[in-house]
Motif scaffolding. Structure first.
Motif, PDB file in Angstrom:
ATOM      1  N   THR A   1      -6.019  -0.331  -6.474  1.00 32.93           N
ATOM      2  CA  THR A   1      -6.946   0.566  -6.241  1.00 32.93           C
ATOM      3  C   THR A   1      -6.489   1.647  -5.742  1.00 32.93           C
ATOM      4  OG1 THR A   1      -8.562  -1.546  -5.455  1.00 32.93           O
ATOM      5  CG2 THR A   1      -9.294   0.877  -4.653  1.00 32.93           C
ATOM      6  N   ILE A   2      -6.871   2.692  -6.287  1.00 35.61           N
ATOM      7  CA  ILE A   2      -6.525   4.263  -5.813  1.00 35.61           C
ATOM      8  C   ILE A   2      -7.668   4.665  -5.089  1.00 35.61           C
ATOM      9  CG2 ILE A   2      -7.340   5.346  -8.079  1.00 35.61           C
ATOM     10  CD1 ILE A   2      -4.903   7.141  -7.739  1.00 35.61           C
ATOM     11  N   SER A   3      -7.268   5.357  -3.963  1.00 36.66           N
ATOM     12  CA  SER A   3      -8.188   6.213  -3.149  1.00 36.66           C
ATOM     13  C   SER A   3      -7.514   7.599  -2.771  1.00 36.66           C
ATOM     14  CB  SER A   3      -8.785   5.391  -2.169  1.00 36.66           C
ATOM     15  OG  SER A   3      -7.681   4.867  -1.152  1.00 36.66           O
ATOM     16  N   ARG A   4      -8.348   8.355  -1.976  1.00 36.69           N
ATOM     17  CA  ARG A   4      -7.934   9.429  -1.611  1.00 36.69           C
ATOM     18  C   ARG A   4      -8.612  10.202  -0.367  1.00 36.69           C
ATOM     19  NH1 ARG A   4      -8.166  14.189  -5.948  1.00 36.69           N
ATOM     20  NH2 ARG A   4      -7.843  15.829  -4.503  1.00 36.69           N
ATOM     21  N   ASP A   5      -7.899  10.743   0.362  1.00 32.79           N
ATOM     22  CA  ASP A   5      -8.438  11.538   1.654  1.00 32.79           C
ATOM     23  C   ASP A   5      -8.607  12.943   1.489  1.00 32.79           C
ATOM     24  OD1 ASP A   5      -9.098  12.776   4.200  1.00 32.79           O
ATOM     25  OD2 ASP A   5      -8.370  11.377   5.210  1.00 32.79           O
ATOM     26  N   ASN A   6      -9.485  13.686   0.854  1.00 28.61           N
ATOM     27  CA  ASN A   6      -9.367  14.920   0.367  1.00 28.61           C
ATOM     28  C   ASN A   6      -9.208  16.047   1.640  1.00 28.61           C
ATOM     29  OD1 ASN A   6     -10.010  14.627  -2.239  1.00 28.61           O
ATOM     30  ND2 ASN A   6     -12.209  14.661  -1.990  1.00 28.61           N
ATOM     31  N   ALA A   7      -9.637  15.591   2.677  1.00 29.43           N
ATOM     32  CA  ALA A   7      -9.431  16.397   4.223  1.00 29.43           C
ATOM     33  C   ALA A   7      -7.941  16.582   4.457  1.00 29.43           C
ATOM     34  CB  ALA A   7     -10.175  15.884   5.192  1.00 29.43           C
TER      35      ALA A   7
ATOM     36  N   VAL B   1      -3.189  10.636  -1.054  1.00 33.43           N
ATOM     37  CA  VAL B   1      -3.766   9.652  -1.937  1.00 33.43           C
ATOM     38  C   VAL B   1      -3.090   8.361  -1.516  1.00 33.43           C
ATOM     39  CG1 VAL B   1      -2.089  10.277  -3.773  1.00 33.43           C
ATOM     40  CG2 VAL B   1      -4.167   9.033  -4.466  1.00 33.43           C
ATOM     41  N   PHE B   2      -3.986   7.276  -1.835  1.00 34.73           N
ATOM     42  CA  PHE B   2      -3.335   5.950  -1.529  1.00 34.73           C
ATOM     43  C   PHE B   2      -3.585   5.107  -2.747  1.00 34.73           C
ATOM     44  CE2 PHE B   2      -3.465   6.756   2.891  1.00 34.73           C
ATOM     45  CZ  PHE B   2      -4.633   7.649   3.091  1.00 34.73           C
ATOM     46  N   LEU B   3      -2.486   3.914  -2.917  1.00 34.38           N
ATOM     47  CA  LEU B   3      -2.746   2.771  -4.036  1.00 34.38           C
ATOM     48  C   LEU B   3      -2.275   1.721  -3.173  1.00 34.38           C
ATOM     49  CD1 LEU B   3      -2.854   2.822  -7.134  1.00 34.38           C
ATOM     50  CD2 LEU B   3      -0.604   2.440  -6.918  1.00 34.38           C
ATOM     51  N   GLN B   4      -3.552   0.956  -3.241  1.00 34.49           N
ATOM     52  CA  GLN B   4      -3.396  -0.541  -2.626  1.00 34.49           C
ATOM     53  C   GLN B   4      -3.227  -1.558  -4.090  1.00 34.49           C
ATOM     54  OE1 GLN B   4      -4.015  -1.740   0.346  1.00 34.49           O
ATOM     55  NE2 GLN B   4      -3.271  -3.872  -0.450  1.00 34.49           N
ATOM     56  N   MET B   5      -1.925  -2.105  -3.773  1.00 33.22           N
ATOM     57  CA  MET B   5      -1.616  -3.204  -5.025  1.00 33.22           C
ATOM     58  C   MET B   5      -1.871  -4.457  -4.418  1.00 33.22           C
ATOM     59  SD  MET B   5       1.701  -0.886  -6.298  1.00 33.22           S
ATOM     60  CE  MET B   5       2.525  -0.976  -4.796  1.00 33.22           C
ATOM     61  N   ASN B   6      -2.627  -5.339  -5.084  1.00 35.54           N
ATOM     62  CA  ASN B   6      -2.588  -6.625  -4.872  1.00 35.54           C
ATOM     63  C   ASN B   6      -2.152  -7.423  -5.886  1.00 35.54           C
ATOM     64  OD1 ASN B   6      -3.842  -5.985  -2.239  1.00 35.54           O
ATOM     65  ND2 ASN B   6      -5.850  -5.895  -3.034  1.00 35.54           N
ATOM     66  N   SER B   7      -1.949  -8.689  -5.505  1.00 38.05           N
ATOM     67  CA  SER B   7      -1.562  -9.693  -6.606  1.00 38.05           C
ATOM     68  C   SER B   7      -0.431  -9.148  -7.502  1.00 38.05           C
ATOM     69  CB  SER B   7      -2.972  -9.908  -7.611  1.00 38.05           C
ATOM     70  OG  SER B   7      -3.780 -10.630  -6.819  1.00 38.05           O
ATOM     71  N   LEU B   8       0.611  -8.742  -6.932  1.00 35.88           N
ATOM     72  CA  LEU B   8       1.627  -7.928  -7.570  1.00 35.88           C
ATOM     73  C   LEU B   8       2.564  -8.899  -8.389  1.00 35.88           C
ATOM     74  CD1 LEU B   8       2.562  -5.548  -4.556  1.00 35.88           C
ATOM     75  CD2 LEU B   8       2.343  -4.822  -7.057  1.00 35.88           C
TER      76      LEU B   8
ATOM     77  N   ARG C   1       1.113  -1.085  -0.186  1.00 39.37           N
ATOM     78  CA  ARG C   1      -0.092  -0.017  -0.256  1.00 39.37           C
ATOM     79  C   ARG C   1       0.865   1.351   0.005  1.00 39.37           C
ATOM     80  NH1 ARG C   1      -5.324   1.740   1.523  1.00 39.37           N
ATOM     81  NH2 ARG C   1      -5.353   3.602   2.786  1.00 39.37           N
ATOM     82  N   LEU C   2       0.606   1.960  -1.000  1.00 37.67           N
ATOM     83  CA  LEU C   2       1.663   3.311  -1.152  1.00 37.67           C
ATOM     84  C   LEU C   2       0.716   4.413  -0.457  1.00 37.67           C
ATOM     85  CD1 LEU C   2       3.032   2.855  -4.777  1.00 37.67           C
ATOM     86  CD2 LEU C   2       3.896   2.134  -2.452  1.00 37.67           C
ATOM     87  N   SER C   3       1.130   5.292   0.001  1.00 35.97           N
ATOM     88  CA  SER C   3       0.723   6.493   0.566  1.00 35.97           C
ATOM     89  C   SER C   3       1.354   7.889  -0.036  1.00 35.97           C
ATOM     90  CB  SER C   3       0.717   6.904   1.919  1.00 35.97           C
ATOM     91  OG  SER C   3       0.054   5.557   2.471  1.00 35.97           O
TER      92      SER C   3
END
Length: 123
Positions: free
Chosen positions: A68-74, A78-85, A19-21
């Motif tokens: 899966t990319i996601s973000r916390d606007n507050a 931004v995050f990048l969840q990387m599975n099945s690498l 998981r990247l942040s």
């Protein structure tokens, strides 16, 4: 100015997860799109995933269904969840932000990049 600080890279076995942040800081008025790119030696930097402030996402075909990319606007994060690498996911991953800053009564729009974090997928 905007600073992007990435974390979460490392060495993982094939099939594993990371998981990247990326946290943005500075004189930020707002951030439009945020994204993750990656680059390997001798190749151009390529888009991995991007997300707008409204939550719309875009993925490279090679990572669809695994990342899966996601973000916390507050928190301007931004995050990048990387599975099945896979070994072919090995690269330096860079965070990107399309940000608007405000300084002395003027708004500025610019692209900002993080310093990059190494992801290595190997047994």
């Amino acid at each position: 100015q905007v600073q992007l600080v990435e974390s979460g890279g490392g060495l993982v076995q094939p099939g594993g997860s990371l998981r990247l942040s990326c946290a943005a800081s500075g004189s930020i008025f707002s951030i439009n799109a945020m994204g993750w790119y990656r680059q390997t030696p001798g190749k151009q930097r390529e888009l991995v995933a991007a997300i707008t402030s409204g939550g719309s996402t875009n993925y490279a075909d090679s990572v669809k269904g695994r990342f899966t990319i996601s973000r916390d606007n507050a928190e301007n994060t931004v995050f990048l969840q990387m599975n099945s690498l896979k070994p072919e996911d090995t690269a330096v991953y860079y965070c990107n932000a399309d940000a608007i800053t405000y300084y002395s009564g003027v708004y500025y729009s610019s692209d900002y990049w993080g310093q990059g974090t190494q992801v290595t997928v190997s047994s």
